[in-house]
Design a protein around this motif. Structure first.
Motif, PDB file in Angstrom:
ATOM      1  N   PRO A   3     -11.066   0.478   1.892  1.00 29.54           N
ATOM      2  CA  PRO A   3      -9.718   0.278   1.333  1.00 29.54           C
ATOM      3  C   PRO A   3      -9.389   1.388   0.358  1.00 29.54           C
ATOM      4  CG  PRO A   3     -11.288  -1.183   0.247  1.00 29.54           C
ATOM      5  CD  PRO A   3     -12.035  -0.514   1.374  1.00 29.54           C
ATOM      6  N   PRO A   4      -8.120   1.618   0.071  1.00 29.68           N
ATOM      7  CA  PRO A   4      -7.735   2.608  -0.949  1.00 29.68           C
ATOM      8  C   PRO A   4      -8.336   2.218  -2.302  1.00 29.68           C
ATOM      9  CG  PRO A   4      -5.828   1.882   0.315  1.00 29.68           C
ATOM     10  CD  PRO A   4      -6.953   0.984   0.690  1.00 29.68           C
TER      11      PRO A   4
ATOM     12  N   GLU B  56      -9.047  -6.869   0.610  1.00 29.26           N
ATOM     13  CA  GLU B  56      -8.870  -5.917   1.711  1.00 29.26           C
ATOM     14  C   GLU B  56     -10.223  -5.442   2.230  1.00 29.26           C
ATOM     15  OE1 GLU B  56      -6.762  -3.304   4.384  1.00 29.26           O
ATOM     16  OE2 GLU B  56      -6.386  -5.232   3.389  1.00 29.26           O
ATOM     17  N   ARG B  57     -11.162  -5.224   1.355  1.00 29.66           N
ATOM     18  CA  ARG B  57     -12.509  -4.823   1.777  1.00 29.66           C
ATOM     19  C   ARG B  57     -13.126  -5.899   2.683  1.00 29.66           C
ATOM     20  NH1 ARG B  57     -14.262  -3.981  -2.857  1.00 29.66           N
ATOM     21  NH2 ARG B  57     -13.824  -1.733  -2.906  1.00 29.66           N
TER      22      ARG B  57
ATOM     23  N   PRO C 297      -6.747  -1.862   9.003  1.00 33.96           N
ATOM     24  CA  PRO C 297      -6.523  -1.500   7.598  1.00 33.96           C
ATOM     25  C   PRO C 297      -5.033  -1.486   7.239  1.00 33.96           C
ATOM     26  CG  PRO C 297      -7.123   0.435   8.869  1.00 33.96           C
ATOM     27  CD  PRO C 297      -7.301  -0.738   9.796  1.00 33.96           C
ATOM     28  N   ARG C 298      -4.758  -1.828   5.989  1.00 33.01           N
ATOM     29  CA  ARG C 298      -3.390  -1.743   5.462  1.00 33.01           C
ATOM     30  C   ARG C 298      -3.290  -0.517   4.559  1.00 33.01           C
ATOM     31  NH1 ARG C 298      -2.045  -7.314   2.644  1.00 33.01           N
ATOM     32  NH2 ARG C 298      -4.192  -7.052   1.872  1.00 33.01           N
TER      33      ARG C 298
ATOM     34  N   LEU D 105      -0.625  -2.788   0.267  1.00 32.81           N
ATOM     35  CA  LEU D 105      -1.458  -3.400  -0.759  1.00 32.81           C
ATOM     36  C   LEU D 105      -0.698  -3.527  -2.080  1.00 32.81           C
ATOM     37  CD1 LEU D 105      -4.876  -1.657  -0.055  1.00 32.81           C
ATOM     38  CD2 LEU D 105      -4.163  -3.954   0.613  1.00 32.81           C
ATOM     39  N   ALA D 106       0.115  -2.527  -2.388  1.00 32.97           N
ATOM     40  CA  ALA D 106       0.924  -2.591  -3.608  1.00 32.97           C
ATOM     41  C   ALA D 106       1.930  -3.735  -3.524  1.00 32.97           C
ATOM     42  CB  ALA D 106       1.644  -1.265  -3.831  1.00 32.97           C
ATOM     43  N   ASP D 107       2.503  -3.933  -2.348  1.00 37.37           N
ATOM     44  CA  ASP D 107       3.425  -5.066  -2.167  1.00 37.37           C
ATOM     45  C   ASP D 107       2.695  -6.393  -2.394  1.00 37.37           C
ATOM     46  OD1 ASP D 107       5.534  -3.419  -1.580  1.00 37.37           O
ATOM     47  OD2 ASP D 107       5.296  -3.590   0.606  1.00 37.37           O
TER      48      ASP D 107
END
Length: 463
Positions: A9-10, A43-44, A53-54, A59-61
């Motif tokens: 994930p980021p 997310e991980r 993956p997103r 993810l910010a949303d």
């Protein structure tokens, strides 16, 4: 997928940068970091499970939505329609408050108020006493006190016995008053000594004589069995006879009514529930009862009685730990004010539900069934039911009622579907059918109930 090629994930920092652009400067850095870490960790886990993956924006949303939810309705208690036929339903928060109490509580929560400040002198004054003044007027007591629940009221009243003082209780009244709270434990925690008299099923005034005459006790506690009923070969002393005996030996009489009632329950076809004014007139020095349950307001303990004894209770160091806040005080005062204004039956939900006529409930049930049949939910019957007061009040007493019985599909699955809806609807199963009792459903929510039934049984609403 190998460990080397598995996507990651980021970073939290990248997500935080994107989130700040969405939510502005009104959020604390700590809150943003905590939620961003939670979202990245989730997310991980998704990626480890093989999900797609997103990107950072998605993810910010997610972070922004979670932040909004934390301060919104998602963390509030789910609104519920009570179709169980149990008016004072402990698992559903007892009963709704009257509108006047809701408005008083909202006003108290919104603003500062003169809770303990004298308007004229500007100095600290007597704590807000409107509720206690109402109690004095309604019960004929010399003074009154409001605590945060009736268990607290009983504990403070028992404190009048003093450390090591004897408290005489009939064996048939050594009850559990809810939530594992037992009369012997309350007496023990107050530092007093329990003296049991009589037997489980039969206790007479004479049974109290020896410990009082011998000076082993100067305190008599009566406990009304508001949450159970004894039948058969039973006997309890008359309140006046016991009070006369106790007072003859210089003892204090405290009468715990538990549920308590400020209107005569027999008026509605129910058994008579002792009223505080009656017990005070029969010689009790202090009477305790609940502010919710049959009184119909917020959870509170109400203490009424002799002015000198109420003053002693008020000075007890534990009284501060057991006092309600401004919101509860305001709501209790508003509820009691409805009794004094003669509007309790019309405006307090508990009494509206008790007083509603059976014919009116049948008419509502017929109307709902007809609308649902037009919509395609034809496996619905209008059925007579029996409702109860509940909440440890008037055990064994029932009120004739009407409701709907659903015959479509599995009763257990339908019951669960109703409960999981929005609003949640809580009903019961009888004879293999889901039964919804209308005595405990406010008429203003019939359309919501209709929609919830349609959703639970898979029937579309009107076009």
């Amino acid at each position: 997928m190998s460990t080397q090629t598995r996507p990651h994930p980021p970073s939290v920092e990248l997500v935080l940068a994107a989130v700040r652009a969405r939510v502005g400067d009104g959020r604390s850095h700590g809150a943003l970091v905590d939620v961003a870490r939670t979202v990245v960790a989730a997310e991980r886990d998704r990626l480890l499970a093989g999900a797609e993956p997103r990107n950072v924006a998605a993810l910010a949303d997610d972070v922004a939505a979670r932040l909004d939810d934390l301060g919104g309705r998602d963390y509030a208690l789910a609104p519920t329609i009570n179709a169980t036929g149990v008016i004072v339903h402990t698992n559903l928060g007892r009963a709704p408050w009257p509108q006047a109490a809701i408005e008083a509580a909202e006003a108290a929560a919104r603003d500062y108020l003169l809770l303990e400040l004298d308007r004229d002198s500007g100095r600290r004054g007597t704590r807000f006493r409107a509720a206690e003044e109402h109690l004095v007027a309604l019960t004929g007591a010399q003074d009154a006190l409001v605590t945060n629940n009736n268990a607290a009221a009983v504990a403070l009243a028992v404190g009048l016995a003093g450390r090591g003082g004897g408290v005489v209780v009939g064996r048939g009244e050594l009850v559990e008053i809810g939530g594992g709270v037992r009369i012997p434990e309350i007496i023990r925690r107050a530092g007093a000594k329990l003296i049991e008299v009589g037997t489980t099923n039969r206790t007479r005034a004479d049974d109290y004589e020896p410990p009082l005459a011998e000076g082993r006790a100067r305190f008599v506690l009566r406990v009304h069995p508001s949450n159970f009923r004894q039948t058969g070969f039973t006997e309890t002393p008359e309140p006046q006879a016991l009070a006369d005996l106790a007072h003859g030996h210089g003892a204090i009489v405290v009468d715990d009514l538990g549920s308590g009632a400020l209107l005569p329950t027999e008026r509605y076809g129910l058994a008579h529930e002792p009223m505080p004014s009656e017990r005070l007139a029969a010689g009790a020095d202090v009477v305790t009862f609940s502010g919710d349950k049959l009184v119909g307001g917020p959870q509170a303990g109400l203490v009424v009685g002799r002015a000198d004894l109420i003053a002693r209770i008020r000075r007890d160091p534990l009284a501060r730990a057991m006092r309600p806040d401004k919101v509860t005080l305001a709501a209790v005062a508003a509820t009691l004010g409805l009794y004094r204004a003669g509007r309790a039956e019309a405006e307090i939900p508990v009494w509206r539900m008790i007083a509603v006529e059976r014919d009116a409930l049948e008419e509502r049930a017929e109307t709902l069934a007809a609308r649902l049949a037009v919509a395609g939910a034809d496996l619905i019957d209008v059925v007579p039911t029996e409702a109860t007061v509940g909440g440890g009040s008037l055990p064994g007493e029932v009120l004739p009622s009407f409701g709907l019985a659903l015959r479509r599909g599995s009763a257990a699955r339908t019951l669960a579907a109703l409960r999981r809806g929005s609003p949640a609807v809580v009903a019961r199963i009888e004879g293999g059918r889901v039964v919804l009792d209308l005595r405990t459903v406010d008429p203003g929510r019939d359309e919501e109930l209709e929609a919830a039934i349609r959703a639970a049984v898979g029937v579309a609403g009107p076009p």
